[in-house]
Structure formats: structure tokens, C-alpha cells
Design an enzyme around this catalytic site. Structure first.
Site, PDB file in Angstrom:
ATOM      1  N   GLN A 199       0.872  -1.175   0.000  1.00  0.00           N
ATOM      2  CA  GLN A 199       0.000   0.000   0.000  1.00  0.00           C
ATOM      3  C   GLN A 199       0.906   1.220   0.000  1.00  0.00           C
ATOM      4  O   GLN A 199       1.428   1.626   1.039  1.00  0.00           O
ATOM      5  CB  GLN A 199      -0.935  -0.045   1.203  1.00  0.00           C
ATOM      6  CG  GLN A 199      -1.799  -1.317   1.239  1.00  0.00           C
ATOM      7  CD  GLN A 199      -2.811  -1.399   0.105  1.00  0.00           C
ATOM      8  OE1 GLN A 199      -3.626  -0.488  -0.076  1.00  0.00           O
ATOM      9  NE2 GLN A 199      -2.739  -2.463  -0.689  1.00  0.00           N
ATOM     10  N   GLY A 240     -11.965   3.260   3.489  1.00  0.00           N
ATOM     11  CA  GLY A 240     -11.066   2.335   2.802  1.00  0.00           C
ATOM     12  C   GLY A 240     -10.067   3.049   1.897  1.00  0.00           C
ATOM     13  O   GLY A 240     -10.192   4.250   1.616  1.00  0.00           O
ATOM     14  N   HIS A 241      -9.086   2.299   1.425  1.00  0.00           N
ATOM     15  CA  HIS A 241      -8.018   2.893   0.613  1.00  0.00           C
ATOM     16  C   HIS A 241      -8.546   3.463  -0.698  1.00  0.00           C
ATOM     17  O   HIS A 241      -9.423   2.911  -1.324  1.00  0.00           O
ATOM     18  CB  HIS A 241      -6.889   1.911   0.336  1.00  0.00           C
ATOM     19  CG  HIS A 241      -7.288   0.574  -0.207  1.00  0.00           C
ATOM     20  ND1 HIS A 241      -6.364  -0.363  -0.560  1.00  0.00           N
ATOM     21  CD2 HIS A 241      -8.501   0.012  -0.438  1.00  0.00           C
ATOM     22  CE1 HIS A 241      -6.983  -1.437  -0.998  1.00  0.00           C
ATOM     23  NE2 HIS A 241      -8.271  -1.238  -0.929  1.00  0.00           N
ATOM     24  N   ASN A 242      -7.958   4.604  -1.035  1.00  0.00           N
ATOM     25  CA  ASN A 242      -8.261   5.288  -2.289  1.00  0.00           C
ATOM     26  C   ASN A 242      -9.677   5.848  -2.366  1.00  0.00           C
ATOM     27  O   ASN A 242     -10.134   6.259  -3.436  1.00  0.00           O
ATOM     28  CB  ASN A 242      -8.000   4.386  -3.506  1.00  0.00           C
ATOM     29  CG  ASN A 242      -6.520   4.051  -3.624  1.00  0.00           C
ATOM     30  OD1 ASN A 242      -6.084   2.974  -3.223  1.00  0.00           O
ATOM     31  ND2 ASN A 242      -5.741   4.992  -4.100  1.00  0.00           N
TER      32      ASN A 242
END
Lengths: 373, 373, 373
Positions: A199, A240-242
Site C-alpha cells: 500500500q 477504505g483505501h483510495n
């Protein structure tokens, strides 16, 4: 004039561009209408508290013009009483900041850059390359990772984590247990099990963002997770990511925003909502609490989805029926055809119902796509 | 007699006012029925473990009189085996407390008041004006804010936060990551975005309250958030500002209680329930897990709401039908009318169905109010 | 060759057993297709990014053979581009470990056993009898309780808790705020309120397990809570006492697994799912996000349950109808009978519908059992 000495009601009226009505009073604190005494200021903005207004003993009440006559004590008339209250409460009870300085137990890298008048609490850790803006406070036991940047006048409670390279704007307010920039949840399936996908992005947070206790915002996989200016997140929220949360959006407790989802500006999102990944939510959308969002929302509006509780026996029967709702629909359609035929038989005419046929085709299309279509 | 030496089964029977049946045994530990050996005591209170009872090799089993004959080993007969088990397990395996004293790395304000025999763990921080009751333990890295009060005999794990001025009663048990008294989530909308409303109340927690890991309880806006005596909260629960949880209420993991909601006494609330703000829940109410509560519950009872999982194709079809359930209802009502007419035509009489008309009016009323009405 | 100097695309192709297509390039970092420059490698595995592929300026793209012609830049052809990407990204951007050593502010019991080359961060606490495997890193402020064991090459971020006696395997990755081994939620009701049931088991975690920020895994009541090898848990997940999560299962954010539930191997569980206690989930089961699981799932398959959001007025009407769905079903069945009668009257024959009668009996049986039956 300090708060201990009290502030004239007229001064507070000026502060919020309000109109003073009734006698002067000296105000020392805020209070709710029902508990206020003569040195308290209250506000009235919700009809549920109408009776409390009539009986209040406050030194002053902030309200709109239409309710002045219902108030037995001095008033400050404004257009938006809640907003004016927030301003006055802040004035009477400003946030307590620690004294500038670095606690001797804090571990601050000599490669970290600290602005003027920063406060670093006991046992805090500031890694190499981290930068803390002027006047910011990093609470006890908080952790600022290598290369992270915190803007000026930000206030972090104890136990806040900002991982390496993440960026936080000015005037941030982060509560205990906040985790910014832990790895996003990315794994590639392979013959030997799940392989971690590094990540490599960051979290970028704009100015004036508040984040509630134990909320987590994951770093991006390649690009960044982005929280725009003025966003407010409650406790135990997961981003969450992005994902990207647009400016001015407010999200209540325990809401989940899955990865790569793009939430627009000025959205209002109730508690315990769940928003699937890789979708878009239009600017100015309102999601009521407990909303389950499984697909993109293109048009702003107010959306909701929970099934409210019922007595358990009733719930059991209804939930069992739900599991056969499509079948039930089809049986109903059969009835419609049969009635049509019976009526037609009476009229010596048996035309099929064109609406029913169109629906058959639509239902078939839906059952191969998402439920959110 | 220490646990290592073992305790006679007869002693344990006395401890719980139980009746010993069968031979004496020396007990050193508790165990489940299936894994127990001769120095273990087990209990039987759930029919799912009926086979384990028949095959157990425990030194003794706590059970009710009706199951004595099913048990191949010595017994302690009581009315409530689970409660008796809890008492015996506590006796055999008491909580390990740290040695009294303050760890040299702890940062304790000289204006804090510590009771007798307190334990303060490594890197803990106790701010000015905080008071820690006699015999209480504050775990490593925990944070007790200025003016907070912790009652006697309380046990805090590592990493617990109690913010300024909050009050915790006697015999509290708080697990890692608990956050008591972070700001409630209050913002007033204005032309320049959301303005923070100062959160000036406290959290007040009664005696004998347990709070699970990473659970958050926000401080009140003006008045206090209140957790009454004997409340038990599981992990990752969120309690909003100004909520009140009545004495003896138990709330399982990940449940959300929004702000200003008033939950009664002795309620049992399953995991992942979501309870909207500004509502009341009657004393003795049971909410099953995953309950969505959108409005006040006036009558105690057992309530539930989730739609259980289905195979995904079936779920898609049923969820699509749900989105048109009202339309489906209306089509069914049309059918009822048409059948009525067909039957009436047969009988040369066409009276409208009065039940159907009354329902039309009720549905119209509902559609303008809440779904919980 | 270091990453700073760059790595030949051909070297990366070898690393993943891929086939190089097109010109050589020197790669220094990974990037998404749309943001990549000439020293970046990207991957293509999702049709949503088809346009980005056509326009990419990456130095190389990992993809399957069928898409080579759609790619304007050099390629690495593999069977599984995402997996190959994960491997290459890891190679280009390996996790940054701290330097081996014990930070002078860490509090490490002289009865703890530390392996070779361990890293213990600032203010970490390692209690007596704890064992840390070779090469593992325990982040700042983390807490490893008495007798806990951490396998080799494990990486714990700051603020991780592993309570006494718990066991963690090799190569664990735990993010900030993780709490392993807090007490399970067990209380026995008695005349004087809830009595705590001592939680005497441990948490046992296999090799290669990753746990997301602020996730909690409770210790068992008597036996252990078990997380098998290769399990991946996202943020804010809750695993109740005595649950077991089978090898290779992956669970997305905010999912709740209640106590004593047994989840099989290689399950894929979406975010915000809720799984009731004391049930089993078959190996290889997929639960979509927001699934509500109230009973055992015996057959692998894909399951789902949420009601997706609707515009609020529509939701109100549909939710109100849902609360009377069983009644609606019964009215529909009445219609079926009546139509049958009308048709029969036309045919001088009035047989009851045998299907409808069988359903009556089935519904009666269901209403006395669980909704999941």
C-alpha cells in the site's frame, strides 16, 4: 473580561450579529433550557423543547424572531440560533490547549521539524522528517510517522496515529485512537494463499477536518486516500483505501466507506451507513442512518434503506416471506392474468395485459444485474 | 488452600450454596465438558452440549437437579449452573492485579490524587486534578485526563482513555482502546461550512460497569452522557453524546447508540444493533442482533429486524421486488377489488370492500410520517 | 541494483515468470495506468480501466496475453496480472523495518525472551514471560502481555496490544490499535445483576495473518479463540470469544463475528457483514458486504442480504409494507382461493388448491423456528 467574571449578554449579541431583547444579564456559561440558571445562555431551535423554553430560567436565550414572545427571559434574536450558539459556546468555553513545549518523555526525532509554539505531550513519538505546524498540539502517546506533515493550529488528543508520509491540513481535530494511514486492505489470491499488495499511497487530509475516536482512514494502494477540506467524521468510521470524501461532507458514527469510492461534496451521511467500494455518490446527497449503498448514486436526494425492528414473531414471519418475495410477485402476476381472463370471459374478449409483459422483460434484465439498478 | 493445591469439590459446592452429589474430588481449574480432566470443574446449561455431558471426564459438573442422572461424574446441583460456574471460575482463577505502585515511567501530575494501593502502569499519564480510587489499576499507556475521577477497585487494561472531568464508578473494568469522553459529534451548518459546537458535558459512569476493547462513549454537549450502574458494553460499541444507558443493560459488540437516546434499565441488546438518536427504549426491552431501531419503543418485548442472507441470485430478485413492494401491494389491492366485483357480478351486488378503504387511508397517513410508526 | 537506480523491465518479467513484450525500460516505481510515467510499472486487470490502458505512458504494463494489442507501451505478459503486480510492487517498495534494537524508552521485562534482531519501539511494553521471535518488530507504544508469544519476522505497528498468554505466528502484520486477547463478553444473570464470567482461554493466531487497524479479537472463555494460518482481517473487525476463523479466510472492514462461531477455510467475507454466534459457515463460502447471517450455512455459495437504499419516500412506503408482508401474503393466498372458486364455478367444480395447503403448513412450522430455516 474573562468568562469567570462573566460577559454581558449584549456583548454576546454583538458577537453573533444578533438583536438583544429584554434586560441585560451577565453570562458565565452555556446550558440547556431546562437546567439553565441566571448566568447561563441557552438556545432554542427544536420544537421538541418548546415546553423547556416557556419554563427556562436562563439569563438569555438565542432564538429566531418568531419565538421571542414564547420566551420568559432576555433574548438574542438571530436567523440561525444553533450556529450562533456554537459561536457563543466557543467564546465562553474555548478549547483548553496545553502549554507550548515538548514533554520530556516525548521522543522527537532530531530530523523532525516542529513549528513555533507546538505542544508535544508525554510519551508522544515524532519520527524523522515529520513536520508539525505552528501552534499545533500532539497529545500524549500520539504517534506521527516518518515524513508525515501536520498543518498549523491542529489539535490531536492522546493516542492518535498518523502513519508515515501522510498529510493533514490546518486546524485538524483528531480524537483518541484515530488511525490515519494504516495499510489499505489489498491482497492478491495465488496458489499459496493471499499475497499482500503493498500500500504505497498516502492519506491526504484538507484543512478544518475533524475525526472521531477510533476512526480509521487507510492509505491508498498507489494514489492517495483523500479527505477534503471541512469534512467531519464521527467515531469508529472506516474509510477504505483510495476513497475520496468531498469537501464539507459530514459522516456520523460507525459508517463504512469501502475502497475507491468517491463521495461528493456537502453530503450528509447518517450513522452506521455502509457504502460499497468503487462507486460514486453525488454532491449534496443525504443518506439516512443505516443506509446500505450497493451502487452509484447519480442524483442528489435523500436515501434510506433499513428495515425497522418489529416484534420478533412478526419479524420471523415477514423475513421468511421476504425470502420468497419474487415468487410471491410471480404468483400475484398469475392472479392478474387469471382475473383478466375471467373478466374477458365475461366480456367475450381475452387480450393479454401489455403492462404485465413489459414487466416480465424488465425483471429478467434485473435478475442478471445488480440489485441497485 | 491455593488453586495450585486444589480445592475440594465440597468447598466449591458450599461457595455456591449447591448440593454435592457423588464422590469428592480435588479441583484445580475450570474446563469445558469435552476437554475436562479429573481436576477440572465444568458446567452444563445448554442442550447443545448434551452429548458432552454424557462423556465428560470432569472432576465435577455444575448442573440442575433434572440432569444429575445424565452425568457420569460427581455433581454440584444448583438452580442456575451458569451463574454458579461464574462464581467458581472467579474463585479458582481470580483476575491478576499488578503490584501496587507507580511505574517509574508513568507521568502522574503532582496535582492528581491517588488512593491507597493503586497501580499505575508504564507510560500511563494522570493529569492534574484526576483522582484514582483505592486499589484501582490503570494499565500501561492509559490516559486519565484533568479532573477525571475513577472509583475504587477499578481495573483498566493498557491503552484506556478517560478524558477530562469524566467520572467512573467503583469496580469498573475497561479493556484496551476504550475511549471515554471524546467530544460528541456536534456541528452547526453555516455559510462557511460546519462549525464545531463545543462539547461541554461529561461522561458519568456508575459502579460495576464493564466496557469492551475500542468502544467509545462520547461526552455530552451540555449535560452528561450517562452509563448507569451495572451496564456491560462489548467491543467496538459507540455511544453518542447525551445518550443514557439504564442500569443493568447489556449491549453486545459493534452496536451503535446515537446521541440523546435514552435506553431503559435491564435491556438486552444484541450485537451490531443500530439505535437512532433522540428516541427512548423501554426498560426490559430485548433487541436481537442486527436490529435497526428508527423510532421509540414504548413496550418491552423482543424485537428484531435483519433480512437473513440468501443465495445471491435469489437475493437480487427479492431485493429488486422489495424496491417496488408498495406498488406490489397496490396491485394486490386492485385484484381484491376486481375479484369482489366479479363475485358481486355473480351475485348481482357490488359493494366496495370497507377494509380495503380503511387501509388506503392508513397507508396514506404512514407515507407522510416515519417508517417506524 | 537498487530501486533508486531502477530495475530493468526484463528483470521484473523474470521475477514473475512473465514474458517481456516491446522495448526495454528502467523501472523505479509502481503507479496506476493513468498517472504512470516512463519509469513506472502498472498493471491491467479490470475492464473499468480499459481507457486508461490505451492512454498509459507507463514504462511497462503487466497484463494477460489477450490485452497485449491494446497496450501502447512495453508489456509483461502473465496469467494473473494482479498477483504479479503484488510481487513486483513488493520488490520495488519493500516494507521499511526499523533498525534492530530496543528503544531506550521501551519497558522490557528481564523475564521476557527476545529473539535475534528484534526491534522494540519507543514506549513499548513487553511483560514477563513474553517471547518475541527473531527479526520481529514491535512498534512504538505497543503492549505485549505476560507470557504472550510472537512468532519470527512479525511486524507490529505502533499501539498494538497482545494480551497475556496469547499466541501469534510468524510473519504477522498488525496495524495500529489492534487488540488481541481482551476478555470475551460473558456475563451470567443473577439476582444482583450481571456477574462476570472469567475469560480464561487465549487467542491463538497462525502464521501469515494480517489484522487491520482497531480490530479486536477476544480471548476464549475456556478454550481458545482461533485464527488460522493466512487469515486476513481488515480494520474495525470484531471477533468474539471462542470463534474460529479457518485458514485463508479473508474478512473486510467492520465485519462482526459473534462468539463461538466457526467460519470455514478460504471464505471471502465482505465488509460490514454480521455473523451470529454459535453457528458454522462452510468452507469456501462467499458473503457479500452487509450480509446478515443468522444461521448456519452448510453449503458453500455466494450469499447476500442488504436492502439497497431508495429515495426516502419510497423507502418509507416499502418498509411500512414489509412490516405487514406476511399479512399481504395471506391476502394474496385468499385471492388465489377465490379465483380458483370463481374459475371452478364457471366449470362446476371447486377443488381446493393442494399447493396452497402445503404452504400453509410450512409457514406455520417456520413461524415457530428461526428466520434462517
Amino acid at each position: 473580561m474573562t468568562t469567570q467574571d462573566g460577559i454581558a449578554l449584549s456583548e454576546l449579541a454583538k458577537l453573533v450579529d444578533g438583536t438583544l431583547g429584554g434586560a441585560q444579564a451577565t453570562i458565565r456559561q452555556v446550558s440547556s433550557l431546562d437546567k439553565a440558571t441566571g448566568d447561563c445562555i441557552s438556545f432554542y431551535a427544536d420544537r421538541r423543547y418548546r415546553a423547556d423554553l416557556s419554563n427556562t430560567k436562563a439569563g438569555g436565550v438565542i432564538l429566531t424572531a418568531e419565538h421571542v414572545d414564547d420566551c420568559p427571559v432576555p433574548t438574542i434574536v438571530v436567523k440561525d440560533p444553533y450556529y450562533a450558539y456554537a459561536k457563543i459556546a466557543d467564546h465562553l468555553h474555548p478549547r483548553q490547549w496545553a502549554e507550548p513545549g515538548i514533554h520530556p518523555t516525548a521522543v522527537v526525532s532530531d530530523q523532525a521539524q516542529l513549528g513555533r509554539d507546538v505542544r508535544i505531550g508525554a510519551h508522544a513519538v515524532i519520527e524523522a522528517g515529520a513536520r508539525i505546524g505552528d501552534g499545533s498540539e500532539i497529545g500524549a502517546g500520539s504517534f506521527i510517522g516518518a515524513g508525515a506533515r501536520i498543518g498549523p493550529q491542529s489539535w490531536f488528543a492522546n493516542g492518535v496515529t498518523v502513519e508515515r508520509e501522510c498529510i493533514v491540513g490546518a486546524r485538524a481535530v483528531f480524537h483518541p485512537g484515530v488511525v490515519i494511514g494504516a495499510d489499505g486492505f489489498g491482497f492478491a489470491p495465488g496458489a499459496e494463499g493471499w499475497r499482500k499488495v503493498p500500500q504505497l499511497g498516502r492519506v491526504r487530509i484538507g484543512d478544518d477536518v475533524e475525526v472521531g475516536a477510533n476512526t480509521t482512514i487507510d492509505r491508498g494502494t498507489q494514489g492517495d486516500t483523500v479527505i477534503d477540506q471541512g469534512v467531519k467524521l464521527d467515531n469508529l468510521v472506516h474509510i477504505g483505501h483510495n476513497a475520496r470524501i468531498g469537501a464539507g461532507t459530514i459522516i456520523a458514527g460507525c459508517t463504512v466507506v469501502a475502497g475507491s469510492t468517491n463521495i461528493g461534496k456537502n453530503c450528509t451521511i447518517g450513522g452506521a451507513a455502509v457504502i460499497a467500494g468503487h462507486i460514486d455518490i453525488a454532491d449534496n446527497t443525504t443518506l439516512m442512518g443505516m443506509s446500505a449503498v450497493t451502487g452509484t448514486i447519480r442524483e442528489a436526494g435523500v436515501y434510506s434503506s433499513p428495515i425497522p425492528v418489529q416484534p420478533v414473531q412478526q419479524w420471523r414471519r415477514n423475513a421468511a416471506r421476504f425470502s420468497k418475495l419474487d415468487e410471491m410477485y410471480k404468483r400475484m402476476r398469475t392472479l392478474e392474468r387469471e382475473i383478466q381472463e375471467l373478466k374477458s370471459a365475461g366480456q367475450n374478449s381475452a387480450m393479454p395485459n401489455p403492462n404485465t409483459q413489459a414487466e416480465d422483460r424488465a425483471a429478467a434484465a434485473r435478475s442478471t444485474g445488480g440489485a441497485s439498478s
